[in-house]
Design a protein around this motif. Structure first.
Motif, mmCIF file in Angstrom:
data_model
loop_
_atom_site.group_PDB
_atom_site.id
_atom_site.type_symbol
_atom_site.label_atom_id
_atom_site.label_comp_id
_atom_site.label_asym_id
_atom_site.label_seq_id
_atom_site.Cartn_x
_atom_site.Cartn_y
_atom_site.Cartn_z
ATOM 1 N N PRO A 1 0.909 -1.131 0.300
ATOM 2 C CA PRO A 1 -0.041 0.081 -0.013
ATOM 3 C C PRO A 1 0.811 1.307 0.098
ATOM 4 O O PRO A 1 0.413 2.456 -0.376
ATOM 5 N N GLY A 2 2.165 1.200 0.410
ATOM 6 C CA GLY A 2 3.078 2.429 0.397
ATOM 7 C C GLY A 2 3.674 2.668 -1.087
ATOM 8 O O GLY A 2 4.108 3.604 -1.072
ATOM 9 N N VAL A 3 3.388 1.853 -2.069
ATOM 10 C CA VAL A 3 3.869 2.106 -3.478
ATOM 11 C C VAL A 3 2.614 2.408 -4.214
ATOM 12 O O VAL A 3 1.666 1.780 -4.459
ATOM 13 N N HIS A 4 2.738 3.628 -4.832
ATOM 14 C CA HIS A 4 1.673 4.054 -5.843
ATOM 15 C C HIS A 4 1.666 3.692 -7.196
ATOM 16 O O HIS A 4 1.049 3.703 -8.150
ATOM 17 N N GLY A 5 3.020 3.823 -7.720
ATOM 18 C CA GLY A 5 3.351 3.443 -9.017
ATOM 19 C C GLY A 5 4.235 2.612 -9.286
ATOM 20 O O GLY A 5 5.379 2.600 -8.607
ATOM 21 N N ILE A 6 4.184 1.815 -10.621
ATOM 22 C CA ILE A 6 5.358 0.790 -10.751
ATOM 23 C C ILE A 6 5.557 0.936 -12.116
ATOM 24 O O ILE A 6 4.757 1.124 -13.005
ATOM 25 N N LEU A 7 7.033 1.144 -12.436
ATOM 26 C CA LEU A 7 7.612 1.073 -13.801
ATOM 27 C C LEU A 7 8.534 -0.021 -13.974
ATOM 28 O O LEU A 7 9.431 -0.096 -13.314
ATOM 29 N N VAL A 8 8.517 -0.841 -14.863
ATOM 30 C CA VAL A 8 9.385 -1.592 -15.294
ATOM 31 C C VAL A 8 10.139 -1.066 -16.833
ATOM 32 O O VAL A 8 9.379 -0.912 -17.732
ATOM 33 N N GLN A 9 11.500 -0.779 -16.641
ATOM 34 C CA GLN A 9 12.057 0.000 -17.412
ATOM 35 C C GLN A 9 12.133 -0.939 -18.954
ATOM 36 O O GLN A 9 12.510 -2.182 -18.727
ATOM 37 N N MET A 10 11.819 -0.414 -20.146
ATOM 38 C CA MET A 10 11.954 -1.512 -21.329
ATOM 39 C C MET A 10 13.316 -0.570 -22.042
ATOM 40 O O MET A 10 13.534 0.347 -21.892
ATOM 41 N N PRO A 11 13.831 -1.439 -22.688
ATOM 42 C CA PRO A 11 13.670 -2.943 -23.149
ATOM 43 C C PRO A 11 14.044 -4.018 -22.074
ATOM 44 O O PRO A 11 14.971 -3.754 -21.307
ATOM 45 N N LEU A 12 13.272 -4.857 -22.003
ATOM 46 C CA LEU A 12 13.671 -6.041 -21.064
ATOM 47 C C LEU A 12 14.534 -7.065 -21.817
ATOM 48 O O LEU A 12 14.415 -7.166 -23.102
ATOM 49 N N PRO A 13 15.290 -7.985 -21.150
ATOM 50 C CA PRO A 13 15.997 -9.057 -21.936
ATOM 51 C C PRO A 13 15.313 -9.781 -22.680
ATOM 52 O O PRO A 13 13.881 -10.137 -22.245
ATOM 53 N N GLY A 14 15.906 -10.674 -23.690
ATOM 54 C CA GLY A 14 14.790 -11.270 -24.664
ATOM 55 C C GLY A 14 13.789 -12.268 -24.142
ATOM 56 O O GLY A 14 13.087 -12.493 -24.589
ATOM 57 N N HIS A 15 14.392 -12.956 -23.218
ATOM 58 C CA HIS A 15 13.631 -14.095 -22.445
ATOM 59 C C HIS A 15 12.553 -13.665 -21.654
ATOM 60 O O HIS A 15 11.943 -14.607 -21.030
ATOM 61 N N ILE A 16 12.335 -12.501 -21.434
ATOM 62 C CA ILE A 16 11.148 -12.158 -20.597
ATOM 63 C C ILE A 16 9.984 -11.501 -21.722
ATOM 64 O O ILE A 16 10.412 -10.574 -22.314
ATOM 65 N N ASP A 17 8.876 -11.839 -21.439
ATOM 66 C CA ASP A 17 7.633 -11.332 -22.470
ATOM 67 C C ASP A 17 7.414 -9.844 -21.856
ATOM 68 O O ASP A 17 6.723 -9.949 -20.905
ATOM 69 N N PRO A 18 7.565 -8.814 -22.684
ATOM 70 C CA PRO A 18 7.135 -7.562 -22.099
ATOM 71 C C PRO A 18 5.636 -7.428 -21.765
ATOM 72 O O PRO A 18 5.261 -6.980 -20.907
ATOM 73 N N HIS A 19 4.968 -8.139 -22.581
ATOM 74 C CA HIS A 19 3.277 -7.917 -22.500
ATOM 75 C C HIS A 19 2.869 -8.638 -20.990
ATOM 76 O O HIS A 19 2.172 -8.008 -20.264
ATOM 77 N N ARG A 20 3.478 -9.705 -20.692
ATOM 78 C CA ARG A 20 3.086 -10.370 -19.631
ATOM 79 C C ARG A 20 3.448 -9.472 -18.585
ATOM 80 O O ARG A 20 2.696 -9.467 -17.485
ATOM 81 N N VAL A 21 4.660 -9.001 -18.588
ATOM 82 C CA VAL A 21 5.125 -8.083 -17.403
ATOM 83 C C VAL A 21 4.231 -6.714 -17.589
ATOM 84 O O VAL A 21 3.892 -6.408 -16.256
ATOM 85 N N ILE A 22 3.745 -6.196 -18.348
ATOM 86 C CA ILE A 22 3.093 -4.967 -18.331
ATOM 87 C C ILE A 22 1.548 -5.465 -17.886
ATOM 88 O O ILE A 22 0.925 -4.557 -16.988
ATOM 89 N N GLU A 23 1.266 -6.581 -18.243
ATOM 90 C CA GLU A 23 -0.230 -6.818 -17.623
ATOM 91 C C GLU A 23 -0.304 -7.290 -16.324
ATOM 92 O O GLU A 23 -1.308 -7.287 -15.662
ATOM 93 N N ALA A 24 1.011 -7.501 -15.625
ATOM 94 C CA ALA A 24 0.927 -7.855 -14.476
ATOM 95 C C ALA A 24 0.972 -7.070 -13.371
ATOM 96 O O ALA A 24 0.500 -7.069 -12.334
ATOM 97 N N ILE A 25 1.286 -5.525 -13.951
ATOM 98 C CA ILE A 25 1.018 -4.512 -12.884
ATOM 99 C C ILE A 25 -0.273 -4.058 -12.649
ATOM 100 O O ILE A 25 -1.222 -4.286 -13.817
ATOM 101 N N ALA A 26 -0.694 -3.887 -11.378
ATOM 102 C CA ALA A 26 -2.132 -3.479 -10.839
ATOM 103 C C ALA A 26 -2.460 -2.304 -12.014
ATOM 104 O O ALA A 26 -1.828 -1.300 -11.901
ATOM 105 N N PRO A 27 -3.616 -2.168 -12.363
ATOM 106 C CA PRO A 27 -4.170 -1.150 -13.177
ATOM 107 C C PRO A 27 -4.078 0.447 -12.219
ATOM 108 O O PRO A 27 -3.460 1.392 -12.984
ATOM 109 N N ALA A 28 -4.149 0.202 -11.225
ATOM 110 C CA ALA A 28 -4.269 1.411 -10.482
ATOM 111 C C ALA A 28 -2.865 2.173 -10.045
ATOM 112 O O ALA A 28 -2.497 3.143 -9.826
#
Ligand SMILES: NC(=O)C1=CN([C@@H]2O[C@H](COP(=O)(O)OP(=O)(O)OC[C@H]3O[C@@H](n4cnc5c(N)ncnc54)[C@H](OP(=O)(O)O)[C@@H]3O)[C@@H](O)[C@H]2O)C=CC1
Ligand SMILES: Nc1nc(=O)c2c([nH]1)NC[C@@H]1CN(c3ccc(C(=O)N[C@@H](CCC(=O)O)C(=O)O)cc3)C=[N+]21
Ligand SMILES: [Mg+2]
Length: 289
Positions: free
Chosen positions: A89-116
Motif C-alpha cells: 500500500p506504500g507504493v503508488h506507481g510501478i515502472l518496469v524499464q523497457m526494453p527487457l532482456p529477450g527471455h522476458i515477455d514484456p506483454h506479460r510483465v506490463i499486464e501484471a502491474i495493477a491497473p491503479a
C-alpha cells in the motif's frame, strides 16, 4: 527566420513546481507518493533514464524505490516482484524499464502491474481507455508531446498532425491524443512510401523513429510545429533526435531540441501520473460520507 525553441526543461520546471506542492500535501497526510522502478540488465541508456527518473522523484518530494536486477533474472521472479509491489500500500506507481532482456515477455510483465499503479499507461486497459476516452493513465511520452504542443499557444483543432512512428508506447497513443484534440491525424511508419509527401502538409510533425535525420528541411512546411521524440547517439557520443535540427529550425515556427525537449517532459508526466495514483489512493481511504 529561425524557429522558436520549445524548452522542455523550462516547461518541466514550471509543471514540477506545482507537482512538488501536491506531493508535499500528500506527504503531510502520511501519503508521500512513491514510485517503484525496476531495471533488469545493464543497458547504459536505460541506466541514464532510470537515474533521471529517480532524481526527479527526489527533487520533487516523491519517494522512489529502485530495484536493479541482473539480466539473467527469470520472468517468474520478475512477476513475483511485481505482485509484491502491487500488494504494497506504500507504493503508488510501478515502472518496469523497457526494453527487457529477450527471455522476458514484456506483454506479460506490463499486464501484471495493477491497473491503479500502471503509471506508464502501457497496459491494454489503459490503451483501451485512451481509445474510448475513459479515465486512465495516459502514456507519459505522448502526454509530454501534447504539453509541448500546447505550450506554443497554437490551437490543434482542425490542424493537420503527422506522426512518424507507430509504436504502442509513443506513436499510436500520441495519434489518439491528437485526434482527441480534434487534429486531423496521419500516422506514418516504415512502410510509408513518401514520408515527405505527408510531412510537407503538416501543421504539426512529431518524429518518433529512432533514426537521425529522418525529418529534413525539405520535408517541412514553413511555420510548422516540430516535436522530436527520437534519441540517437552520434559517432562523437553526443545525443541527437530524429530531426535535422540545424536546418529544420530555419524553416519551421517551433521546434523541440534533443536533449532538453521531450525527454524531461516524459519524466514530468511520470511524476504527474504517480502523484495522481497517490491522490486517488488517499481519496479512497477517506471515510465515505
Ligand atoms: N524522449 C523520450 O522520452 C523518449 C524517446 N524515445 C525515443 O523515440 C524513438 C522511438 O521510440 P519507440 O517508439 O519506442 O521506437 P520503436 O522502435 O518501437 O518504433 C519506431 C517506429 O518508427 C518507425 N520507423 C522506422 N524507420 C522508419 C522510417 N524510415 N520511416 C518512417 N518510420 C520509420 C517504425 O515503423 P514500423 O512500425 O513499420 O517498424 C516504428 O513504428 C527512439 O529513438 C527512442 O529512443 C522513446 C520513448 C521516450
Ligand atoms: N517502462 C518504460 N517507461 C518509459 O518511460 C521508458 C522506457 N520504459 N524505456 C525507454 C524510454 C525512453 N525514456 C526516456 C526517459 C527520459 C529521457 C531523458 O531524460 N532524456 C534527457 C537526456 C537523456 C540523456 O542525457 O541521455 C533529454 O532528452 O533531455 C529519455 C528517454 C523513457 N522510456
Ligand atoms: Mg519501443
Amino acid at each position: 527566420m529561425t524557429a522558436q525553441r520549445i524548452d522542455g526543461n523550462a516547461l518541466s520546471r514550471q509543471l514540477r513546481s506545482a507537482l512538488a506542492r501536491r506531493a508535499a500535501q500528500l506527504a503531510a497526510h502520511g501519503q508521500q507518493p512513491a514510485l517503484a522502478v525496476i531495471l533488469v540488465g545493464e543497458d547504459p541508456a536505460s541506466a541514464v533514464y532510470v537515474r533521471n527518473k529517480v532524481r526527479a522523484c527526489q527533487d520533487n518530494g516523491l519517494r522512489s524505490i529502485l530495484e536493479k536486477y541482473d539480466a539473467s533474472l527469470g520472468e517468474a521472479a520478475l512477476l513475483e516482484r511485481i505482485a509484491a509491489l502491487n500488494a504494497d500500500p506504500g507504493v503508488h506507481g510501478i515502472l518496469v524499464q523497457m526494453p527487457l532482456p529477450g527471455h522476458i515477455d514484456p506483454h506479460r510483465v506490463i499486464e501484471a502491474i495493477a491497473p491503479a499503479k500502471d503509471v506508464d499507461g502501457y497496459s491494454a486497459l489503459c490503451a483501451g481507455a485512451l481509445m474510448t476516452g475513459l479515465e486512465g493513465f495516459r502514456p507519459c511520452t505522448p502526454c509530454g508531446c501534447m504539453k509541448l504542443i500546447e505550450s506554443t499557444g497554437q490551437p490543434l483543432a482542425g490542424r493537420h498532425a503527422v506522426v512518424i512512428g507507430r509504436s504502442n508506447t509513443v506513436g499510436k497513443p500520441l495519434a489518439l491524443l491528437l485526434l482527441q484534440a480534434n487534429a486531423t491525424v496521419t500516422l506514418t511508419h516504415s512502410a510509408t512510401p513518401d514520408l515527405g509527401h505527408h510531412t510537407r502538409q503538416a501543421d504539426v510533425v512529431v518524429a518518433a523513429v529512432g533514426r537521425a535525420n529522418t525529418l529534413t528541411a525539405d520535408m517541412v512546411k514553413p511555420g510548422a510545429i516540430v516535436i522530436d521524440v527520437g534519441i540517437n547517439r552520434r559517432a562523437d557520443g553526443r545525443l541527437c533526435g530524429d530531426v535535422d535540427f540545424d536546418r529544420v529550425q530555419e524553416v519551421v515556427g517551433w521546434i523541440t531540441p534533443v536533449p532538453g525537449g521531450v525527454g524531461p517532459m516524459t519524466i514530468t508526466m511520470l511524476l504527474e501520473n504517480t502523484i495522481q495514483a497517490a491522490e486517488r489512493r488517499a481519496a479512497a481511504l477517506l471515510p465515505s460520507s
